[in-house]
Design a protein around this motif. Structure first.
Motif, PDB file in Angstrom:
ATOM      1  N   CYS A   1       0.827  -1.210   0.000  1.00 35.03           N
ATOM      2  CA  CYS A   1       0.000   0.000   0.000  1.00 35.03           C
ATOM      3  C   CYS A   1       0.860   1.259   0.000  1.00 35.03           C
ATOM      4  CB  CYS A   1      -0.939   0.012   1.208  1.00 35.03           C
ATOM      5  SG  CYS A   1      -0.098   0.235   2.789  1.00 35.03           S
ATOM      6  N   ASP A   2       0.226   2.363  -0.328  1.00 32.38           N
ATOM      7  CA  ASP A   2       0.948   3.638  -0.372  1.00 32.38           C
ATOM      8  C   ASP A   2       1.362   4.113   1.016  1.00 32.38           C
ATOM      9  OD1 ASP A   2       0.878   3.833  -3.106  1.00 32.38           O
ATOM     10  OD2 ASP A   2      -0.983   4.971  -3.145  1.00 32.38           O
ATOM     11  N   LEU A   3       0.633   3.710   2.053  1.00 32.05           N
ATOM     12  CA  LEU A   3       1.001   4.122   3.405  1.00 32.05           C
ATOM     13  C   LEU A   3       2.374   3.569   3.776  1.00 32.05           C
ATOM     14  CD1 LEU A   3       0.130   5.639   5.937  1.00 32.05           C
ATOM     15  CD2 LEU A   3      -0.951   3.542   6.733  1.00 32.05           C
ATOM     16  N   GLY A   4       2.598   2.302   3.503  1.00 31.66           N
ATOM     17  CA  GLY A   4       3.899   1.694   3.764  1.00 31.66           C
ATOM     18  C   GLY A   4       4.986   2.294   2.901  1.00 31.66           C
ATOM     19  N   LYS A   5       4.656   2.529   1.631  1.00 29.55           N
ATOM     20  CA  LYS A   5       5.630   3.145   0.730  1.00 29.55           C
ATOM     21  C   LYS A   5       6.025   4.539   1.224  1.00 29.55           C
ATOM     22  CE  LYS A   5       4.032   0.702  -3.394  1.00 29.55           C
ATOM     23  NZ  LYS A   5       5.110  -0.236  -3.483  1.00 29.55           N
ATOM     24  N   MET A   6       5.036   5.310   1.665  1.00 28.76           N
ATOM     25  CA  MET A   6       5.319   6.661   2.157  1.00 28.76           C
ATOM     26  C   MET A   6       6.087   6.634   3.473  1.00 28.76           C
ATOM     27  SD  MET A   6       4.601   8.870  -0.007  1.00 28.76           S
ATOM     28  CE  MET A   6       4.929  10.260   1.042  1.00 28.76           C
ATOM     29  N   ALA A   7       5.836   5.647   4.322  1.00 30.79           N
ATOM     30  CA  ALA A   7       6.586   5.541   5.579  1.00 30.79           C
ATOM     31  C   ALA A   7       8.066   5.337   5.287  1.00 30.79           C
ATOM     32  CB  ALA A   7       6.039   4.403   6.433  1.00 30.79           C
ATOM     33  N   GLY A   8       8.362   4.459   4.336  1.00 28.16           N
ATOM     34  CA  GLY A   8       9.750   4.236   3.954  1.00 28.16           C
ATOM     35  C   GLY A   8      10.386   5.492   3.372  1.00 28.16           C
ATOM     36  N   LYS A   9       9.648   6.169   2.493  1.00 34.44           N
ATOM     37  CA  LYS A   9      10.180   7.388   1.878  1.00 34.44           C
ATOM     38  C   LYS A   9      10.368   8.495   2.906  1.00 34.44           C
ATOM     39  CE  LYS A   9       8.349   6.708  -2.748  1.00 34.44           C
ATOM     40  NZ  LYS A   9       7.432   7.193  -3.781  1.00 34.44           N
ATOM     41  N   ALA A  10       9.446   8.618   3.843  1.00 30.19           N
ATOM     42  CA  ALA A  10       9.541   9.672   4.864  1.00 30.19           C
ATOM     43  C   ALA A  10      10.791   9.489   5.724  1.00 30.19           C
ATOM     44  CB  ALA A  10       8.284   9.680   5.734  1.00 30.19           C
ATOM     45  N   VAL A  11      11.052   8.256   6.125  1.00 29.97           N
ATOM     46  CA  VAL A  11      12.245   7.991   6.937  1.00 29.97           C
ATOM     47  C   VAL A  11      13.503   8.219   6.110  1.00 29.97           C
ATOM     48  CG1 VAL A  11      13.531   6.194   8.160  1.00 29.97           C
ATOM     49  CG2 VAL A  11      11.078   6.430   8.532  1.00 29.97           C
ATOM     50  N   LYS A  12      13.483   7.765   4.874  1.00 25.77           N
ATOM     51  CA  LYS A  12      14.628   7.950   3.991  1.00 25.77           C
ATOM     52  C   LYS A  12      14.955   9.430   3.811  1.00 25.77           C
ATOM     53  CE  LYS A  12      16.110   6.856  -0.702  1.00 25.77           C
ATOM     54  NZ  LYS A  12      15.707   6.258  -1.966  1.00 25.77           N
ATOM     55  N   PHE A  13      13.926  10.242   3.569  1.00 27.34           N
ATOM     56  CA  PHE A  13      14.142  11.674   3.400  1.00 27.34           C
ATOM     57  C   PHE A  13      14.567  12.337   4.702  1.00 27.34           C
ATOM     58  CE2 PHE A  13      11.089  11.573  -0.406  1.00 27.34           C
ATOM     59  CZ  PHE A  13      12.133  11.365  -1.288  1.00 27.34           C
ATOM     60  N   ALA A  14      14.031  11.894   5.831  1.00 28.82           N
ATOM     61  CA  ALA A  14      14.436  12.455   7.126  1.00 28.82           C
ATOM     62  C   ALA A  14      15.918  12.180   7.379  1.00 28.82           C
ATOM     63  CB  ALA A  14      13.588  11.878   8.250  1.00 28.82           C
ATOM     64  N   LEU A  15      16.356  10.971   7.076  1.00 28.79           N
ATOM     65  CA  LEU A  15      17.768  10.637   7.254  1.00 28.79           C
ATOM     66  C   LEU A  15      18.655  11.449   6.319  1.00 28.79           C
ATOM     67  CD1 LEU A  15      17.537   6.759   7.603  1.00 28.79           C
ATOM     68  CD2 LEU A  15      18.144   8.387   9.390  1.00 28.79           C
ATOM     69  N   GLN A  16      18.135  11.734   5.144  1.00 24.65           N
ATOM     70  CA  GLN A  16      18.913  12.465   4.155  1.00 24.65           C
ATOM     71  C   GLN A  16      18.957  13.968   4.428  1.00 24.65           C
ATOM     72  OE1 GLN A  16      17.476  11.747   0.213  1.00 24.65           O
ATOM     73  NE2 GLN A  16      19.070  12.941  -0.775  1.00 24.65           N
TER      74      GLN A  16
END
Length: 105
Positions: free
Chosen positions: A60-75
């Motif tokens: 689902c998009d919720l899981g996809k967005m969770a991964g992207k949000a953490v990735k962008f926060a780390l970056q």
């Protein structure tokens, strides 16, 4: 914000796929350790791997967005993360003086 979003993802996940159901929980645990200043560099690397894998493999998009949000926060929030690790994060931003007027209406 990232801790809130991971909490939201946990509460609203459809729980059909393991990456979203379990992966977001593991990411949430590591993010909490960042805020406590007790995370290791190995865990930060693991968090980055989780974010990449969960973002790519969730149904689902919720899981996809969770991964992207953490990735962008780390970056993009590396300075904030480093401040937490060094124990120098003030964690206190003065509230807008008029917030009570708006919230209590």
């Amino acid at each position: 914000m990232i801790e809130f979003f991971l909490s939201y993802a946990q509460e609203n996940s459809c729980a059909e796929c393991i990456p979203c159901r379990i992966g977001t929980k593991r990411m949430q645990e590591i993010v909490k350790r960042i805020f406590d200043g007790s995370v290791s560099t190995g865990e930060l690397s693991l968090l980055e791997d989780f974010a990449e894998d969960i973002g790519a493999s969730s149904k689902c998009d919720l899981g996809k967005m969770a991964g992207k949000a953490v990735k962008f926060a780390l970056q993009y929030c590396k300075d904030d993360i480093d401040a937490h690790l060094k124990g120098s994060c003030g964690r206190s931003i003065p509230a807008n003086p008029g917030w009570q007027t708006v919230m209590l209406k």
